[in-house]
Design a protein around this motif. Structure first.
Motif, short mmCIF file in Angstrom:
data_model
loop_
_atom_site.label_atom_id
_atom_site.label_comp_id
_atom_site.label_asym_id
_atom_site.label_seq_id
_atom_site.Cartn_x
_atom_site.Cartn_y
_atom_site.Cartn_z
N LEU A 19 0.93 -1.15 -0.01
CA LEU A 19 -0.06 -0.08 0.09
C LEU A 19 0.98 1.36 -0.01
CD1 LEU A 19 -2.90 1.24 0.25
CD2 LEU A 19 -2.53 1.10 3.02
N ALA A 20 1.91 1.34 0.84
CA ALA A 20 2.89 2.45 0.71
C ALA A 20 3.60 2.84 -0.56
CB ALA A 20 3.74 2.17 1.91
N ALA A 21 3.67 1.69 -1.24
CA ALA A 21 4.62 1.79 -2.43
C ALA A 21 3.55 2.60 -3.39
CB ALA A 21 5.04 0.49 -3.02
N ARG A 26 1.69 7.27 -6.62
CA ARG A 26 0.51 8.24 -7.19
C ARG A 26 0.86 9.85 -6.66
NH1 ARG A 26 -1.04 6.23 -11.42
NH2 ARG A 26 -2.83 4.66 -11.20
N ARG A 27 1.47 9.85 -5.29
CA ARG A 27 1.73 10.96 -4.67
C ARG A 27 2.66 11.67 -5.55
NH1 ARG A 27 1.99 9.38 0.12
NH2 ARG A 27 4.22 9.38 0.20
N ARG A 28 3.81 10.90 -5.97
CA ARG A 28 4.92 11.35 -6.82
C ARG A 28 4.53 11.67 -8.01
NH1 ARG A 28 10.04 10.22 -4.87
NH2 ARG A 28 10.75 11.21 -6.75
N GLY A 29 3.31 11.44 -8.62
CA GLY A 29 2.99 11.88 -9.74
C GLY A 29 2.78 10.88 -10.85
N TRP A 30 2.98 9.39 -10.64
CA TRP A 30 2.72 8.56 -11.38
C TRP A 30 1.47 8.37 -11.86
CZ3 TRP A 30 5.31 5.23 -14.79
CH2 TRP A 30 4.36 4.30 -15.25
N ASP A 31 1.36 8.60 -13.33
CA ASP A 31 -0.13 8.39 -13.80
C ASP A 31 -0.60 7.37 -14.67
OD1 ASP A 31 1.33 9.32 -15.98
OD2 ASP A 31 0.17 11.35 -16.24
N GLU A 33 -0.81 2.97 -15.52
CA GLU A 33 -1.41 1.86 -14.99
C GLU A 33 -0.84 1.32 -13.65
OE1 GLU A 33 -3.07 -1.22 -17.24
OE2 GLU A 33 -2.51 -0.06 -19.17
N LEU A 34 -1.40 0.96 -12.48
CA LEU A 34 -1.04 0.72 -11.49
C LEU A 34 -1.75 -0.73 -10.91
CD1 LEU A 34 0.92 0.95 -9.01
CD2 LEU A 34 -0.83 2.61 -7.97
N ALA A 35 -1.33 -1.56 -10.79
CA ALA A 35 -2.07 -3.08 -10.30
C ALA A 35 -1.44 -3.29 -8.90
CB ALA A 35 -1.58 -4.21 -11.11
N LEU A 36 -2.25 -3.61 -8.09
CA LEU A 36 -1.74 -4.08 -6.76
C LEU A 36 -2.59 -5.39 -6.28
CD1 LEU A 36 -0.52 -3.43 -3.92
CD2 LEU A 36 -2.57 -2.35 -3.31
N ILE A 37 -1.76 -6.29 -6.11
CA ILE A 37 -2.28 -7.73 -5.86
C ILE A 37 -2.05 -8.34 -4.71
CG2 ILE A 37 -1.68 -10.23 -6.76
CD1 ILE A 37 -0.38 -8.90 -9.45
N GLY A 38 -2.95 -9.01 -4.15
CA GLY A 38 -2.66 -9.47 -2.72
C GLY A 38 -3.52 -10.87 -2.40
N ASP A 39 -2.74 -11.83 -1.69
CA ASP A 39 -3.39 -13.03 -1.67
C ASP A 39 -4.32 -13.31 -0.75
OD1 ASP A 39 -1.92 -12.83 0.54
OD2 ASP A 39 -0.58 -14.57 0.21
N GLU A 40 -4.84 -12.04 0.16
CA GLU A 40 -5.94 -12.16 1.10
C GLU A 40 -7.10 -11.28 0.52
OE1 GLU A 40 -5.13 -11.50 5.28
OE2 GLU A 40 -3.08 -11.03 4.69
N LEU A 72 -8.69 3.87 -1.28
CA LEU A 72 -8.21 3.00 -1.97
C LEU A 72 -8.67 3.16 -3.54
CD1 LEU A 72 -8.58 -0.45 -0.20
CD2 LEU A 72 -6.69 0.98 -0.30
N ALA A 73 -9.82 3.75 -3.50
CA ALA A 73 -10.49 3.82 -4.68
C ALA A 73 -9.44 4.99 -5.73
CB ALA A 73 -11.85 4.08 -4.81
N ARG A 74 -9.25 6.20 -4.81
CA ARG A 74 -8.57 7.29 -5.35
C ARG A 74 -7.08 6.82 -5.89
NH1 ARG A 74 -11.87 10.19 -1.62
NH2 ARG A 74 -10.53 9.72 0.23
N LEU A 75 -6.67 5.71 -5.60
CA LEU A 75 -5.16 5.13 -5.98
C LEU A 75 -5.41 4.94 -7.62
CD1 LEU A 75 -4.02 3.03 -3.20
CD2 LEU A 75 -3.01 5.13 -3.86
#
Length: 406
Positions: A19-21, A26-31, A33-40, A72-75
């Protein structure tokens, strides 16, 4: 790395580090695609409360959630919860999931954390580990009938679970092959104080003796047999034996896997591939050594550093580690590292007062400081580690009296 059409960053691991990554990117301006994968299946949550507030029932599980769903949606991330990474194709720049799907990436952050170690026959009913929110809720339910509890392992997790169970007025025994609790991080003197703390609250300790095997009948645990031949009756057994980096999905990827994903000082494991949190092993320039930390603060700080370097910062990650443990009415806080052959000296207060600070010296420098119910004082002493203060100067300072642990 600047976003361009079709560029995608994938983060594997949706806990504190992942989550911190994502938030840092996003805070640093990456616009892109971003995917966040979690096994839970749960959204990202905090782990320290699991062995304390969640376990005792003082908190409901929702209080451990790190971000509400609107945040989370705003990410603007493709959030893949309940999906486990199964393999990594480095040349093809793809992550394969256990459902057969694969996701391509231009850059990757590995934040898969660790998995708890177990004993043979640990599939018996009544045997628990504590790593996930579901683990904590299952253990909490098992503790409610008032069982006899044996905790195997007297590190931070084991002693925190024991403290939580004692506040529930349960019959608790802690077993560990080391002569005192938390010996590996802090040595014999602090370990003796932790043992005294637990005995004072009614916890039974069997330190200095290994576990031979778990005993069961009808598929349920009934006891723990120790190396000296004695048996501890148990209705619930909690395995707190430490954890191993969750790198199984990376076997065959070509990444270097030692004690975790081996990275350089910039948290980079390979071009465009970074690691952060419990799974990452990296060279810390401040201490001149490779390390892997299973500390909550490091998960966030290293993820922020890895994300920044992915975007082009080229800044070595050289933190002074910070970690803490809460047990009963005692908080132990520490900054730095604590080598097993370090020299320890109490610099303010005394154990008999219930609050003190201590410094640890190694190879001529202060490498760690510890506070026992002394939050303000230990924060002040942190500068000794930051500045690599001379151990000779600390050792020459008259110690307060009494300053020994019998």
């Amino acid at each position: 790395m600047k976003a361009k059409g079709g560029k995608r960053i994938v983060i594997v691991g949706a806990s504190a580090a992942g989550l911190a990554a994502a938030e840092t990117l996003r805070r640093r301006g990456w616009d892109g695609e971003l995917a966040l994968i979690g096994d839970e299946h749960h959204p990202p949550y905090d782990r320290p409360p699991l062995s304390k507030q969640i376990l005792t029932g003082a908190w409901g599980p929702e209080r451990a959630t790190l971000r509400p769903l609107p945040d989370l949606a705003r990410l603007r991330a493709d959030l893949r919860l309940g999906q486990r990474a199964a393999a990594l194709d480095v040349p093809g720049r793809r992550v394969r999931l256990d459902n057969g799907e694969s996701i391509g990436f231009d850059a990757l952050v590995i934040a898969t954390g660790v998995a708890p170690r177990r004993l043979p026959d640990s599939d018996l009913a009544g045997v628990h580990v504590l790593r996930t929110l579901d683990d904590a809720l299952a253990l909490r339910a098992a503790l409610r009938p008032g069982p006899r509890v044996v905790v195997v392992g007297a590190g931070f997790l084991g002693t925190e679970v024991a403290a939580a169970a004692r506040t529930m007025n349960l019959n608790v025994t802690v077993v560990d092959p080391e002569p005192v609790p938390v010996r590996r991080p802090f040595g014999d003197r602090i370990g003796a104080l932790v043992a005294e703390l637990h005995r004072g609250h009614g916890t039974r300790l069997r330190c200095g003796v290994p576990v031979r095997r778990l005993l069961g009948a009808g598929g349920r645990v009934t006891g723990v047999e120790l190396g000296d031949g004695t048996t501890l009756p148990a209705d619930v057994v909690v395995l707190a034996l430490g954890a191993a980096p969750a790198t199984g999905w990376l076997e065959g990827s070509g990444l270097r896997l030692g004690d975790g994903v081996e990275c350089d000082a910039y948290c980079q494991a390979a071009p465009g591939i970074y690691a952060a949190g419990d799974v990452a092993s990296w060279h810390n320039p401040h201490f001149g050594t490779r390390m892997r930390l299973e500390h909550r603060m490091n998960a966030t700080e290293q993820a922020m550093a890895a994300a920044g370097n992915l975007l082009g910062d080229a800044t070595p990650f050289a933190p002074v580690p910070y970690f803490w443990t809460d047990q009963y009415d005692t908080r132990i806080q520490a900054y730095g590292i604590f080598p097993p052959d370090a020299e320890m000296r109490i610099v303010e207060g005394a154990p008999s007062d219930g609050h003190f600070t201590a410094a640890y010296g190694h190879h001529g420098n202060v490498v760690g400081v510890l506070g026992w119910n002394a939050p303000r004082q230990v924060r002040t002493l942190r500068r000794l580690v930051v500045e690599r203060a001379s151990w000779a100067a600390i050792a020459a300072t008259p110690a307060p009296s009494p300053a020994t642990v019998n």
